[in-house]
Motif scaffolding. Structure first.
Motif, PDB file in Angstrom:
ATOM      1  N   THR A  81       0.762  -1.294  -0.037  1.00 39.30           N
ATOM      2  CA  THR A  81      -0.075  -0.202  -0.008  1.00 39.30           C
ATOM      3  C   THR A  81       0.660   1.194  -0.245  1.00 39.30           C
ATOM      4  O   THR A  81       0.621   2.210  -0.707  1.00 39.30           O
ATOM      5  CB  THR A  81      -1.056  -0.076   1.479  1.00 39.30           C
ATOM      6  OG1 THR A  81      -1.834  -1.083   1.202  1.00 39.30           O
ATOM      7  CG2 THR A  81      -1.734   1.435   1.422  1.00 39.30           C
ATOM      8  N   GLN A  84       2.742   1.792  -3.186  1.00 45.86           N
ATOM      9  CA  GLN A  84       1.542   2.223  -4.426  1.00 45.86           C
ATOM     10  C   GLN A  84       1.448   3.882  -4.138  1.00 45.86           C
ATOM     11  O   GLN A  84       1.289   4.516  -5.143  1.00 45.86           O
ATOM     12  CB  GLN A  84       0.642   1.532  -4.381  1.00 45.86           C
ATOM     13  CG  GLN A  84      -0.289   1.612  -5.565  1.00 45.86           C
ATOM     14  CD  GLN A  84      -1.863   0.833  -5.462  1.00 45.86           C
ATOM     15  OE1 GLN A  84      -2.194   0.466  -4.264  1.00 45.86           O
ATOM     16  NE2 GLN A  84      -2.136   0.333  -6.294  1.00 45.86           N
ATOM     17  N   GLU A 176      -5.073   5.708  -6.723  1.00 47.96           N
ATOM     18  CA  GLU A 176      -5.029   4.433  -6.116  1.00 47.96           C
ATOM     19  C   GLU A 176      -5.492   4.501  -4.718  1.00 47.96           C
ATOM     20  O   GLU A 176      -5.236   3.438  -4.113  1.00 47.96           O
ATOM     21  CB  GLU A 176      -3.654   3.554  -6.383  1.00 47.96           C
ATOM     22  CG  GLU A 176      -3.447   3.245  -7.684  1.00 47.96           C
ATOM     23  CD  GLU A 176      -2.334   4.305  -8.518  1.00 47.96           C
ATOM     24  OE1 GLU A 176      -2.046   5.015  -7.774  1.00 47.96           O
ATOM     25  OE2 GLU A 176      -2.457   4.298  -9.731  1.00 47.96           O
TER      26      GLU A 176
END
Length: 182
Positions: A81, A84, A176
């Motif tokens: 996470t 990203q 994202e």
């Protein structure tokens, strides 16, 4: 005349429907820090204009992402996470830098503005901001799976008086943040 119970139920349903669409309080601080990071892109672009360095700096990008991933556990975030998220921040930042450098090339000069030192001033500022972003990402974490998440981000990116470039960069930086389970 409707019964008091029906009126109460209708009122409760309306209130619940209204709160289902309300964005979480943790979103605004996260977006504020993302925008603060994007504002620093102008300073980075000035530094790169003066030094004639390329915007793309993959070793530095890997270093920033690795540093953030190394801190992920402190914020109860998983490494993927964080990787990203910070990759998106870097891409959005580069988008601003490329646009600024293109503008200045077209004009034949960069603005006459103070030039903070990239290594001595700008990077420490980004490092401090990284810790805040990690905490805010963790705070927003429970809402990333909410079906309303894309709408919150879309509304937030269109609110305010951002330039088209800042709006596009914010969209890229948050692309994202929402997670869908399919």
């Amino acid at each position: 005349m409707p019964s008091p119970i029906k009126t109460c139920l209708a009122l409760c349903a309306a209130l619940l429907a209204g709160t289902a669409h309300a964005e979480p309080a943790s979103l605004a601080p996260l977006l504020g820090s993302i925008e603060e990071r994007l504002a620093i892109a102008d300073q980075v672009a000035l530094s790169k204009w003066d030094s004639h360095k390329a915007v793309e700096d993959r070793p530095r990008e890997r270093e920033v992402i690795a540093g953030a991933v190394a801190q992920a556990a402190e914020y109860t975030l998983d490494g993927a996470t964080v990787e990203q998220f910070f990759a998106a921040q870097i891409e959005a930042n580069k988008l601003v830098q490329y646009a600024r450098l293109s503008e200045w090339t077209l004009q034949g000069q960069a603005p006459d503005a103070p030039r903070p030192d990239l290594v001595g001033q700008i990077r420490p500022q980004l490092d401090r901001l990284q810790k805040r972003l990690l905490q805010q990402l963790a705070d927003f974490g429970p809402y990333r799976h909410d079906p309303q998440c894309p709408q919150w981000l879309a509304r937030a990116s269109h609110d305010g008086d951002r330039t088209a470039l800042r709006q596009l960069a914010l969209v890229r930086a948050t692309a994202e943040l929402c997670v869908f389970k399919g």
